[in-house]
Design a protein around this motif. Sequence first.
Motif, PDB file in Angstrom:
ATOM      1  N   LEU A   7       0.830  -1.208   0.000  1.00 51.35           N
ATOM      2  CA  LEU A   7       0.000   0.000   0.000  1.00 51.35           C
ATOM      3  C   LEU A   7       0.865   1.258   0.000  1.00 51.35           C
ATOM      4  O   LEU A   7       0.559   2.236  -0.675  1.00 51.35           O
ATOM      5  N   GLU A   8       1.939   1.210   0.763  1.00 47.71           N
ATOM      6  CA  GLU A   8       2.830   2.366   0.835  1.00 47.71           C
ATOM      7  C   GLU A   8       3.462   2.634  -0.540  1.00 47.71           C
ATOM      8  O   GLU A   8       3.522   3.769  -1.012  1.00 47.71           O
ATOM      9  N   THR A   9       3.878   1.539  -1.185  1.00 46.09           N
ATOM     10  CA  THR A   9       4.470   1.662  -2.528  1.00 46.09           C
ATOM     11  C   THR A   9       3.443   2.186  -3.526  1.00 46.09           C
ATOM     12  O   THR A   9       3.721   3.100  -4.310  1.00 46.09           O
ATOM     13  N   TYR A  10       2.236   1.574  -3.493  1.00 47.72           N
ATOM     14  CA  TYR A  10       1.170   2.022  -4.394  1.00 47.72           C
ATOM     15  C   TYR A  10       0.852   3.499  -4.155  1.00 47.72           C
ATOM     16  O   TYR A  10       0.625   4.260  -5.089  1.00 47.72           O
ATOM     17  N   GLY A  11       0.810   3.873  -2.870  1.00 47.99           N
ATOM     18  CA  GLY A  11       0.487   5.257  -2.511  1.00 47.99           C
ATOM     19  C   GLY A  11       1.489   6.237  -3.115  1.00 47.99           C
ATOM     20  O   GLY A  11       1.104   7.263  -3.681  1.00 47.99           O
ATOM     21  N   GLU A  12       2.767   5.891  -3.012  1.00 50.61           N
ATOM     22  CA  GLU A  12       3.808   6.769  -3.569  1.00 50.61           C
ATOM     23  C   GLU A  12       3.678   6.886  -5.088  1.00 50.61           C
ATOM     24  O   GLU A  12       3.783   7.968  -5.668  1.00 50.61           O
ATOM     25  N   GLN A  13       3.441   5.732  -5.741  1.00 49.89           N
ATOM     26  CA  GLN A  13       3.318   5.728  -7.211  1.00 49.89           C
ATOM     27  C   GLN A  13       2.084   6.516  -7.658  1.00 49.89           C
ATOM     28  O   GLN A  13       2.143   7.310  -8.603  1.00 49.89           O
ATOM     29  N   LEU A  14       0.947   6.265  -6.966  1.00 50.77           N
ATOM     30  CA  LEU A  14      -0.295   6.965  -7.315  1.00 50.77           C
ATOM     31  C   LEU A  14      -0.145   8.471  -7.135  1.00 50.77           C
ATOM     32  O   LEU A  14      -0.540   9.264  -7.998  1.00 50.77           O
ATOM     33  N   TYR A  15       0.454   8.855  -5.995  1.00 43.99           N
ATOM     34  CA  TYR A  15       0.607  10.286  -5.698  1.00 43.99           C
ATOM     35  C   TYR A  15       1.419  10.976  -6.789  1.00 43.99           C
ATOM     36  O   TYR A  15       1.066  12.063  -7.251  1.00 43.99           O
ATOM     37  N   SER A  16       2.501  10.327  -7.227  1.00 38.25           N
ATOM     38  CA  SER A  16       3.362  10.950  -8.246  1.00 38.25           C
ATOM     39  C   SER A  16       2.631  11.092  -9.581  1.00 38.25           C
ATOM     40  O   SER A  16       2.905  12.011 -10.356  1.00 38.25           O
ATOM     41  N   LEU A  17       1.670  10.173  -9.854  1.00 39.90           N
ATOM     42  CA  LEU A  17       0.907  10.247 -11.110  1.00 39.90           C
ATOM     43  C   LEU A  17      -0.235  11.260 -11.016  1.00 39.90           C
ATOM     44  O   LEU A  17      -0.586  11.919 -11.990  1.00 39.90           O
ATOM     45  N   ILE A  18      -0.841  11.364  -9.818  1.00 40.73           N
ATOM     46  CA  ILE A  18      -2.004  12.246  -9.638  1.00 40.73           C
ATOM     47  C   ILE A  18      -1.584  13.709  -9.461  1.00 40.73           C
ATOM     48  O   ILE A  18      -2.245  14.614  -9.950  1.00 40.73           O
TER      49      ILE A  18
END
Length: 214
Positions: A7-18
């Motif tokens: 989740l932490e990894t997904y969160g970082e990736q999502l944040y950078s895309l959003i």
Amino acid sequence: MEEEEDLETYGEQLYSLIYPKHKENAGKLTGMLLELPCPVLSQILQDEAMLTTAVDKAVIALQLAQDPSKVTCKDEDEVSMSSDSLGEQLFELVDVYNTGYSQKITGMLLEQHQETVLSLLSDPKLLEEQVKSALKTLKEQNEEETDISDLSDVDDSERLGEKLFGLVEQLDPLHANDITGMLLEMDPASLQQLLKDHTMLEVAVQRAQAALDT
């Protein structure tokens, strides 16, 4: 622990895309998307179209949460006329959870009083609770139906498998056997949806292909 790390990894990736398109609300939108199951998050990060759709739906949910007046009607005529649009807005929000039962769950939620439906549109937490509750009910119903008709299910699953294999073979002849086997682990209602909806089938096949590659 692994799921928390994912989740932490997904969160970082999502944040950078959003962040580039939604600087002010990037944190909130990322948090909303992280409510989705990990396999869905993985697929979203690999599919730009799915990411755009999910973010758009989260933006709508956030706007409704910040300004419930957008869905509040002032008189009786407007209330009756707005029921269709309420259903559409609710479906958009329910569909974010990617349960495979968006239509059914939306229908179940719309059976409640209109005030309750309006509160669902403006309260993401309440909506999430009711979506989970409705999903649990639907799964229990499916299990009961399966228990009642175990014998006929053997024939049904064979027929489903044959139909599914024919469609999967058109998309990926090389891995048709493996992919069909993976898809047949889904519940019968979801399989029926795959047979009717080619787009859903393509997404499911892509997920299975990704799982085979790992």
